[in-house]
Design an enzyme around this catalytic site. Structure first.
Site, PDB file in Angstrom:
ATOM      1  CB  THR A   1      -0.869   0.028   1.284  1.00 37.36           C
ATOM      2  OG1 THR A   1      -1.939  -0.896   1.161  1.00 37.36           O
ATOM      3  CG2 THR A   1      -1.483   1.376   1.580  1.00 37.36           C
TER       4      THR A   1
ATOM      5  CB  THR B   1       0.711  -0.092   5.139  1.00 32.99           C
ATOM      6  OG1 THR B   1       1.059  -1.336   4.494  1.00 32.99           O
ATOM      7  CG2 THR B   1       1.874   0.355   5.995  1.00 32.99           C
TER       8      THR B   1
HETATM    9  N1  ASP Z   1      -4.060  -2.359   4.173  1.00 32.43           N
HETATM   10  C1  ASP Z   1      -4.146  -2.859   2.840  1.00 32.43           C
HETATM   11  C2  ASP Z   1      -5.429  -3.614   2.673  1.00 32.43           C
HETATM   12  O1  ASP Z   1      -5.773  -4.395   3.557  1.00 32.43           O
HETATM   13  C3  ASP Z   1      -3.015  -3.713   2.442  1.00 32.43           C
HETATM   14  C4  ASP Z   1      -1.636  -3.276   2.924  1.00 32.43           C
HETATM   15  O2  ASP Z   1      -1.476  -2.191   3.430  1.00 32.43           O
HETATM   16  O3  ASP Z   1      -0.684  -4.036   2.806  1.00 32.43           O
HETATM   17  O4  ASP Z   1      -6.065  -3.500   1.656  1.00 32.43           O
END
Ligand code: ASP
Length: 324
Positions: A188, A239
């Site tokens: 992200t 994230t």
């Molecule tokens: N938080 C993001 C999601 O769950 C993924 C990530 O940040 O790695 O879509």
């Protein structure tokens, strides 16, 4: 008044041994470029929201990161992008989820905030709003990065699911995003900023999780979960495993500890990420900035792509846990 800006490019399984020297250099250079782009906006005296949008766009266009070009694929072999942006001065916010054709979802999120009466638009409706507002629409093959497709194939095999056909028009260009690292299904990008008027803002953009199904939406576009900003406390972008961030309301929770308990920013971020998130079984991290200029980050994964820069302070870029 001085300015400050913090950037993340995702958290996850990112160990020194996992990244080649070329990958390490490429990620650091990309994080530096996004930080410098945002810093230039703040240096010019423009708003925190402008700086956040500018820096996130740089990361969305970069195939190394799971946002915009280089986003991960759904189990159906599509790209469904989520983004949110929030202004700490006014608490105005805009977000989109599962958009499929907009090159820069963070700018679309900002348009939802500024040009619609709503906060969150999803799916085909959000795509229609984007087209009506004249946003650059791209063929879904624009987002295609070969390494992300391989990550999808691997994940689908692990889950015993069939591999869908490649997106029409996709080109197996081994060079595009060749250095992209698979952080274990996720990734992200996010930026938080504080401008010279002491206003803060936060923005987050993502492709979500590899092989997501059934219209899954994570925390990134949900105000309070993956993104939050208030001049009464801080601006936060998260994230990690979205399902946990949603249940804890991670971004708002960090802000609430600052606003209602008077905690310092680093202590609040550590409390939520290292204690609450960890206890619930979730993995990830957050970046934060406060109206008084405090900056913080905290993550319980082995790594988080990150950078910080402030007036009078040199740019600092980190990837692994033991980076300064
Ligand atoms: N938080 C993001 C999601 O769950 C993924 C990530 O940040 O790695 O879509």
């Amino acid at each position: 008044m001085s300015w400050s800006l913090v950037v993340h490019g995702g958290s996850g399984v990112i160990d020194r041994a996992d990244l080649s020297a070329e990958q390490d250099v490429a990620y650091r250079a990309s994080l530096a470029a996004a930080s410098e782009a945002g810093a230039a906006v703040l240096r010019a005296g423009r708003s925190a929201v402008d700086a956040v949008e500018t820096a996130v766009r740089v990361l969305e266009d970069d195939p190394l990161f799971n946002a915009g070009r280089g986003a991960v694929f759904t189990a159906d072999g599509c790209v469904e992008l989520d983004a949110a942006i929030m202004c700490g001065q006014t608490l105005a916010a805009g977000a989109v989820a599962a958009v499929t054709r907009t090159r820069n979802p963070i700018s679309l999120a900002r348009a939802v905030e500024e040009r619609s009466p709503h906060v969150l638009l999803v799916g085909s409706g959000a795509d229609a709003f984007a087209a009506a507002e004249g946003f650059e629409q791209v063929d879904p093959s624009y987002f295609f990065v070969e390494r992300r497709w391989r990550a999808l194939e691997k994940q689908l095999k692990r889950e015993g699911l069939a591999v869908p056909p490649r997106p029409a028009g996709s080109v197996a260009d081994e060079n595009l995003g060749a250095l992209a690292h698979d952080e274990g299904k996720r990734g992200t990008v996010g930026v938080v900023a504080r401008d010279v008027n002491a206003n803060v803002a936060a923005g987050t953009s993502t492709g979500g999780t590899t092989a997501k199904r059934w219209g899954r939406v994570g925390d990134s576009p949900l105000i309070g979960a993956g993104t939050y900003a208030s001049n009464a406390s801080a601006a936060v972008s998260g994230t990690g495993e979205g399902e946990y961030f949603i249940r804890l309301g991670v971004a708002h929770r960090i802000c609430a500890l600052v606003e209602f308990q008077g905690m310092g920013l680093q202590a609040a971020a550590d409390r939520v990420v290292q204690e609450d998130l960890t206890k619930l079984g979730g993995q990830g991290g957050a970046i934060c900035v406060a109206p008084d200029g405090q900056m913080a980050w905290s993550f319980n994964t082995s790594g988080m792509y990150r950078a910080r820069i402030a007036e009078g302070q040199a740019l600092a870029v980190g990837i692994y846990k033991d980076d300064p």
